[in-house]
Structures are given as structure tokens and as C-alpha cells.
Design a protein around this motif. Structure first.
Motif, PDB file in Angstrom:
ATOM      1  N   LEU A  43       9.026   4.891 -13.822  1.00 17.06           N
ATOM      2  CA  LEU A  43       8.844   4.649 -12.387  1.00 17.06           C
ATOM      3  C   LEU A  43       7.885   5.680 -11.790  1.00 17.06           C
ATOM      4  O   LEU A  43       7.008   5.333 -10.992  1.00 17.06           O
ATOM      5  CB  LEU A  43      10.188   4.687 -11.653  1.00 17.06           C
ATOM      6  CG  LEU A  43      10.126   4.548 -10.138  1.00 17.06           C
ATOM      7  CD1 LEU A  43       9.567   3.188  -9.734  1.00 17.06           C
ATOM      8  CD2 LEU A  43      11.504   4.760  -9.532  1.00 17.06           C
ATOM      9  N   ARG A  65       9.708   1.744   0.226  1.00  9.78           N
ATOM     10  CA  ARG A  65       9.680   0.409  -0.377  1.00  9.78           C
ATOM     11  C   ARG A  65      10.764   0.228  -1.436  1.00  9.78           C
ATOM     12  O   ARG A  65      11.278  -0.867  -1.613  1.00  9.78           O
ATOM     13  CB  ARG A  65       8.321   0.130  -0.999  1.00  9.78           C
ATOM     14  CG  ARG A  65       7.228  -0.072   0.020  1.00  9.78           C
ATOM     15  CD  ARG A  65       5.967  -0.504  -0.649  1.00  9.78           C
ATOM     16  NE  ARG A  65       4.870  -0.646   0.295  1.00  9.78           N
ATOM     17  CZ  ARG A  65       3.715  -1.181  -0.034  1.00  9.78           C
ATOM     18  NH1 ARG A  65       3.490  -1.597  -1.250  1.00  9.78           N
ATOM     19  NH2 ARG A  65       2.769  -1.280   0.868  1.00  9.78           N
ATOM     20  N   LEU A  66      11.076   1.305  -2.128  1.00 13.76           N
ATOM     21  CA  LEU A  66      12.086   1.230  -3.189  1.00 13.76           C
ATOM     22  C   LEU A  66      13.499   1.481  -2.683  1.00 13.76           C
ATOM     23  O   LEU A  66      14.465   1.319  -3.424  1.00 13.76           O
ATOM     24  CB  LEU A  66      11.756   2.246  -4.293  1.00 13.76           C
ATOM     25  CG  LEU A  66      10.477   1.992  -5.066  1.00 13.76           C
ATOM     26  CD1 LEU A  66      10.112   3.200  -5.904  1.00 13.76           C
ATOM     27  CD2 LEU A  66      10.643   0.753  -5.935  1.00 13.76           C
TER      28      LEU A  66
END
Length: 124
Positions: A43, A65-66
Motif C-alpha cells: 500500500l 480516500r482510504l
């Protein structure tokens, strides 16, 4: 010891009840997936690539966003400071290390010190 016999069902919110019975799996066990540390390292590489390509503004935007906090994103991105040899070992599953252990290794001053700490199992 008390033994209870019968069928246990769990509430399923509108779906049919599921019985709690463990059935042995037939055939070979499925291979375990990548470790959590390997997933987080991958990631970190993805986020770094997306920032360099201009698709993300910065690590904070990636975290938003995550759905990860700034602190967690800092932990994830810190894995990029592992030596290339250790990163490869983590990604290939040759270094089965927990994330908190890798976080300690990342703080070692230099790649040689990181690799020595992993080999000896000690940290300075």
C-alpha cells in the motif's frame, strides 16, 4: 462442566439462520495470503506511486480516500524506509515480521543497522 446439546442459530437480520457447526475442510489447506505487513508495504508503494504520478496530492489525501488517520498513514509510509533487501523479504514472505516489529526496525539509523537488527533480533 456443563454440556448443552442442540442447534445454535445466530440472528442474521432478515437472512436465513446459519448453524454454528465447524466442518472439516476437504483437500489441502488454502495457502495463506500475504502478511499484514506485506499488504501495508505494498500500500505504501502504491500511495507513493500515485503521488508521484499526480493522481494524489499527498499522503493526507490518500488517507482520507482510504479512511485512514494521518497517524496510521505515517506508520504505513514509514515502511518505505526499510532497506530494499528487507522490503523484498517482507513482500516475498521470507521475513515473517509483525508490523510493530518492522516499525522498530525502521527507526534504526541506516540500512546496514536495520539488517543487522533483523539478523541478531536486537535493536539499538
Amino acid at each position: 462442566m456443563t454440556t448443552v446439546k442442540g442447534r445454535l442459530t445466530l440472528p442474521t437480520k432478515g437472512r436465513r439462520p446459519v448453524a454454528c457447526a465447524v466442518k472439516p475442510q476437504e483437500g489441502p489447506m488454502p495457502a495463506a495470503g500475504p502478511s499484514r505487513a506485506a499488504q501495508m508495504l505494498a500500500l505504501a508503494h502504491l500511495v507513493e506511486r500515485e503521488i508521484e504520478a499526480g493522481r494524489l496530492k499527498d499522503v493526507v489525501e490518500a488517507g482520507r480516500r482510504l479512511g485512514l488517520t494521518r497517524g496510521r498513514m505515517s506508520q504505513v509510509m514509514a515502511l518505505l524506509h526499510l532497506s530494499p533487501a528487507l522490503q523484498e523479504a517482507v513482500l516475498l514472505g521470507k521475513l515473517p515480521a509483525a508490523e510493530h516489529y518492522l516499525g522498530d526496525i525502521v527507526r534504526e539509523p541506516g540500512w546496514a543497522a536495520q539488517e543487522k537488527a533483523v539478523k541478531t533480533g536486537t535493536r539499538s
